[in-house]
Design a protein around this motif. Structure first.
Motif, PDB file in Angstrom:
ATOM      1  N   GLU A 120     -46.580  -1.722   3.527  1.00 56.83           N
ATOM      2  CA  GLU A 120     -46.172  -2.917   2.774  1.00 56.83           C
ATOM      3  C   GLU A 120     -44.980  -3.620   3.435  1.00 56.83           C
ATOM      4  OE1 GLU A 120     -45.572  -1.416  -1.193  1.00 56.83           O
ATOM      5  OE2 GLU A 120     -47.730  -1.055  -1.469  1.00 56.83           O
ATOM      6  N   LYS A 121     -43.988  -2.865   3.868  1.00 60.09           N
ATOM      7  CA  LYS A 121     -42.825  -3.463   4.545  1.00 60.09           C
ATOM      8  C   LYS A 121     -43.258  -4.171   5.815  1.00 60.09           C
ATOM      9  CE  LYS A 121     -39.441  -0.122   2.945  1.00 60.09           C
ATOM     10  NZ  LYS A 121     -39.552   1.320   3.032  1.00 60.09           N
ATOM     11  N   GLU A 122     -44.114  -3.525   6.593  1.00 66.96           N
ATOM     12  CA  GLU A 122     -44.581  -4.113   7.844  1.00 66.96           C
ATOM     13  C   GLU A 122     -45.389  -5.382   7.593  1.00 66.96           C
ATOM     14  OE1 GLU A 122     -45.297  -4.946  11.755  1.00 66.96           O
ATOM     15  OE2 GLU A 122     -43.835  -3.524  10.974  1.00 66.96           O
ATOM     16  N   ALA A 123     -46.178  -5.401   6.525  1.00 69.68           N
ATOM     17  CA  ALA A 123     -46.958  -6.597   6.204  1.00 69.68           C
ATOM     18  C   ALA A 123     -46.050  -7.752   5.770  1.00 69.68           C
ATOM     19  CB  ALA A 123     -47.978  -6.283   5.106  1.00 69.68           C
ATOM     20  N   GLU A 124     -44.990  -7.442   5.029  1.00 70.55           N
ATOM     21  CA  GLU A 124     -44.060  -8.486   4.558  1.00 70.55           C
ATOM     22  C   GLU A 124     -43.223  -9.063   5.690  1.00 70.55           C
ATOM     23  OE1 GLU A 124     -41.673  -7.073   1.295  1.00 70.55           O
ATOM     24  OE2 GLU A 124     -43.441  -6.481   0.149  1.00 70.55           O
ATOM     25  N   VAL A 125     -42.722  -8.191   6.571  1.00 69.77           N
ATOM     26  CA  VAL A 125     -41.885  -8.630   7.693  1.00 69.77           C
ATOM     27  C   VAL A 125     -42.381  -7.912   8.956  1.00 69.77           C
ATOM     28  CG1 VAL A 125     -39.534  -8.854   8.599  1.00 69.77           C
ATOM     29  CG2 VAL A 125     -39.910  -8.877   6.117  1.00 69.77           C
ATOM     30  N   GLY A 179     -42.864  -6.330  12.436  1.00 67.01           N
ATOM     31  CA  GLY A 179     -41.865  -5.839  13.383  1.00 67.01           C
ATOM     32  C   GLY A 179     -40.686  -5.137  12.738  1.00 67.01           C
ATOM     33  N   SER A 180     -40.727  -4.973  11.423  1.00 67.51           N
ATOM     34  CA  SER A 180     -39.578  -4.409  10.709  1.00 67.51           C
ATOM     35  C   SER A 180     -39.562  -2.885  10.667  1.00 67.51           C
ATOM     36  CB  SER A 180     -39.543  -4.949   9.280  1.00 67.51           C
ATOM     37  OG  SER A 180     -40.705  -4.560   8.569  1.00 67.51           O
ATOM     38  N   ILE A 181     -40.630  -2.242  11.085  1.00 62.31           N
ATOM     39  CA  ILE A 181     -40.699  -0.783  11.124  1.00 62.31           C
ATOM     40  C   ILE A 181     -40.870  -0.407  12.595  1.00 62.31           C
ATOM     41  CG2 ILE A 181     -41.822   1.287  10.240  1.00 62.31           C
ATOM     42  CD1 ILE A 181     -40.754  -0.613   8.025  1.00 62.31           C
ATOM     43  N   VAL A 182     -39.836   0.211  13.170  1.00 55.72           N
ATOM     44  CA  VAL A 182     -39.875   0.501  14.608  1.00 55.72           C
ATOM     45  C   VAL A 182     -39.539   1.956  14.892  1.00 55.72           C
ATOM     46  CG1 VAL A 182     -39.328  -1.855  15.361  1.00 55.72           C
ATOM     47  CG2 VAL A 182     -37.484  -0.236  14.967  1.00 55.72           C
ATOM     48  N   HIS A 183     -40.160   2.448  15.952  1.00 54.65           N
ATOM     49  CA  HIS A 183     -39.786   3.749  16.494  1.00 54.65           C
ATOM     50  C   HIS A 183     -38.886   3.511  17.690  1.00 54.65           C
ATOM     51  CE1 HIS A 183     -43.079   6.454  14.637  1.00 54.65           C
ATOM     52  NE2 HIS A 183     -41.921   6.620  14.042  1.00 54.65           N
ATOM     53  N   ILE A 220     -36.324   3.027  12.507  1.00 54.48           N
ATOM     54  CA  ILE A 220     -35.615   2.082  11.643  1.00 54.48           C
ATOM     55  C   ILE A 220     -36.654   1.400  10.765  1.00 54.48           C
ATOM     56  CG2 ILE A 220     -34.007   0.142  11.495  1.00 54.48           C
ATOM     57  CD1 ILE A 220     -33.382   0.531  14.451  1.00 54.48           C
ATOM     58  N   GLU A 221     -36.325   1.276   9.462  1.00 52.61           N
ATOM     59  CA  GLU A 221     -37.164   0.539   8.518  1.00 52.61           C
ATOM     60  C   GLU A 221     -36.291  -0.547   7.897  1.00 52.61           C
ATOM     61  OE1 GLU A 221     -38.734   3.299   5.653  1.00 52.61           O
ATOM     62  OE2 GLU A 221     -39.259   4.729   7.233  1.00 52.61           O
ATOM     63  N   MET A 222     -36.755  -1.794   7.991  1.00 53.26           N
ATOM     64  CA  MET A 222     -35.966  -2.937   7.530  1.00 53.26           C
ATOM     65  C   MET A 222     -36.815  -3.869   6.676  1.00 53.26           C
ATOM     66  SD  MET A 222     -34.211  -3.693  11.261  1.00 53.26           S
ATOM     67  CE  MET A 222     -35.780  -3.532  12.130  1.00 53.26           C
ATOM     68  N   SER A 223     -36.142  -4.675   5.860  1.00 54.68           N
ATOM     69  CA  SER A 223     -36.826  -5.718   5.096  1.00 54.68           C
ATOM     70  C   SER A 223     -35.804  -6.782   4.732  1.00 54.68           C
ATOM     71  CB  SER A 223     -37.470  -5.147   3.826  1.00 54.68           C
ATOM     72  OG  SER A 223     -36.486  -4.790   2.876  1.00 54.68           O
ATOM     73  N   LEU A 224     -36.295  -7.827   4.108  1.00 56.56           N
ATOM     74  CA  LEU A 224     -35.417  -8.853   3.545  1.00 56.56           C
ATOM     75  C   LEU A 224     -35.325  -8.605   2.052  1.00 56.56           C
ATOM     76  CD1 LEU A 224     -36.836 -11.976   5.420  1.00 56.56           C
ATOM     77  CD2 LEU A 224     -34.811 -10.616   6.006  1.00 56.56           C
ATOM     78  N   LEU A 225     -34.133  -8.772   1.494  1.00 59.03           N
ATOM     79  CA  LEU A 225     -33.989  -8.602   0.052  1.00 59.03           C
ATOM     80  C   LEU A 225     -34.669  -9.753  -0.670  1.00 59.03           C
ATOM     81  CD1 LEU A 225     -30.315  -7.351  -0.423  1.00 59.03           C
ATOM     82  CD2 LEU A 225     -32.431  -6.040  -0.549  1.00 59.03           C
ATOM     83  N   LYS A 226     -35.508  -9.424  -1.615  1.00 56.10           N
ATOM     84  CA  LYS A 226     -36.230 -10.466  -2.354  1.00 56.10           C
ATOM     85  C   LYS A 226     -35.276 -11.356  -3.150  1.00 56.10           C
ATOM     86  CE  LYS A 226     -40.653  -8.037  -2.783  1.00 56.10           C
ATOM     87  NZ  LYS A 226     -40.491  -7.169  -1.678  1.00 56.10           N
TER      88      LYS A 226
END
Length: 179
Positions: A58-63, A65-69, A80-86
């Motif tokens: 879900e995070k990767e679909a929303e943003v 490139g936001s989940i990287v090894h 690293i796992e990243m997202s934008l705050l809704k």
């Protein structure tokens, strides 16, 4: 992308391949839970692994490139796992920041911070936030040393401290990006 810093510290950041490396993701998450909370029950519960992997999808679909090894030359050494705050779209949130034990305390953490900072800056973010466990003093010291400010306990989970850092040209944590 590759980030270089000190001699010998060359790490490559690649999008996570969940079809191939889901077990690596789960193992890293389990280790983080043990380090931060003393228990990995959350992922060991029935359906825990599937819920975690679904959250990554879900995070990767929303943003994208936001989940990287994070790779050294031959193996995955971090994630690293990243997202934008809704509720605050100009704020990037780091959900998961992980290095394998052999890569800790070697300067690699600041390279991960540089990557996350640049990732959020490219998305137009003004600030970054993350949460750190009250019991994970090592992580709290690391973030504080790199300019993160403790802004208090999270309202939804008071055992976690919310930390924040502005994003700007002087805030890149010392790494240099190369494509």
């Amino acid at each position: 992308m590759v980030i270089e810093n000190a001699p010998g510290a060359r790490l490559n950041f690649r999008p996570v391949n969940l079809n191939q490396d889901s077990n690596v993701c789960v193992g890293f998450f389990e280790d983080m839970l043990l380090c931060a909370f003393g228990s990995a029950q959350q992922i060991q519960d029935p359906g825990g692994k599937q819920r975690y992997l679904q959250s990554l999808r879900e995070k990767e679909a929303e943003v994208p490139g936001s989940i990287v090894h994070v790779w050294d030359e031959t193996q995955i050494v971090g994630q690293i796992e990243m997202s934008l705050l809704k509720v605050e779209p100009a704020v990037g949130y780091i959900h998961f920041f992980y290095l394998t034990p052999e890569w800790r305390s070697r300067g690699a953490g600041k390279l991960l911070l540089a990557y996350a900072t640049d990732f959020f800056a490219e998305l137009g973010c003004e600030r970054m936030k993350l949460s750190v466990s009250e019991t994970n003093q090592r992580a709290a010291r690391f973030y504080g040393h790199h300019g993160w400010i403790d802004i208090g306990p999270r309202q939804d989970r008071p055992e976690l401290r919310l930390m924040e850092k502005p994003i700007g040209s002087a805030q890149t944590a010392g790494g240099s990006l190369q494509s």
